[in-house]
Scaffold this active site. Structure first.
Site, short mmCIF file in Angstrom:
data_model
loop_
_atom_site.label_atom_id
_atom_site.label_comp_id
_atom_site.label_asym_id
_atom_site.label_seq_id
_atom_site.Cartn_x
_atom_site.Cartn_y
_atom_site.Cartn_z
N CYS A 1 -8.24 -0.98 5.05
CA CYS A 1 -9.03 -2.12 4.56
C CYS A 1 -8.43 -3.48 4.90
O CYS A 1 -9.09 -4.50 4.71
CB CYS A 1 -9.17 -2.03 3.05
SG CYS A 1 -7.55 -2.04 2.26
N CYS B 1 -7.27 -4.79 -3.72
CA CYS B 1 -8.24 -4.33 -4.70
C CYS B 1 -7.53 -3.99 -6.03
O CYS B 1 -6.30 -3.92 -6.07
CB CYS B 1 -8.92 -3.09 -4.15
SG CYS B 1 -7.75 -1.73 -3.94
N CYS C 1 -5.28 3.41 -1.43
CA CYS C 1 -4.79 2.12 -1.93
C CYS C 1 -3.33 2.20 -2.35
O CYS C 1 -2.62 1.19 -2.34
CB CYS C 1 -5.64 1.65 -3.11
SG CYS C 1 -7.40 1.53 -2.70
FE1 FES Z 1 -7.66 -2.08 0.19
FE2 FES Z 1 -7.63 -0.68 -1.99
S1 FES Z 1 -9.40 -1.23 -0.84
S2 FES Z 1 -5.92 -1.34 -0.85
#
Ligand code: FES
Length: 125
Positions: free
Chosen positions: A35, A60, A104
């Site tokens: 991400c 996040c 994550c």
């Molecule tokens: Fe990027 Fe969780 S969506 S670390």
């Protein structure tokens, strides 16, 4: 955040050890390939153990929560123990993460191991 464990919610709402560290013994910044979220970790080492961890994460809620949780989890660990830290160990210890959020916890695991590697580079320079 109904899908998150109580520990995830608690650490997201009340993060521990967040912020800067003056003159850390080692530091590293990693980004999540999935991400692009980022985490910076700074460590203080006493002998062969982690004495202090600070972190800054742009990410996040589970990334913030696992950053906070991992910074407490590894306090007092040996550097070899940190070498063996995995994202799954963090995800499991924090009470599990939803399947699509397990990635994550890679930020905290990767950044902590990289900060220890940076410490070793500095110590051997
Ligand atoms: Fe990027 Fe969780 S969506 S670390």
């Amino acid at each position: 955040m109904a899908a998150y464990s109580p520990k995830v919610i608690e650490h997201f709402e009340h993060p521990r050890n967040a912020g800067e560290m003056d003159a850390p013994d080692g530091e590293a910044t990693t980004s999540n390939p999935v991400c692009g979220d980022r985490m910076r970790v700074m460590i203080r080492v006493d002998g062969e153990r982690l004495a202090e961890v600070r972190w800054q994460t742009r990410g996040c809620p589970p990334a913030i929560a696992t950053s906070s949780f991992a910074s407490e989890m590894v306090a007092g660990w040996t550097l070899e123990e940190v070498d063996a830290l995995t994202r799954d160990a963090i995800a499991e210890a924090i009470g599990g993460l939803p399947k699509d959020k397990v990635h994550c916890s890679v930020l905290a695991a990767d950044a902590l191991r990289a900060a220890v590697a940076d410490y070793r580079r500095r110590a051997s320079a």
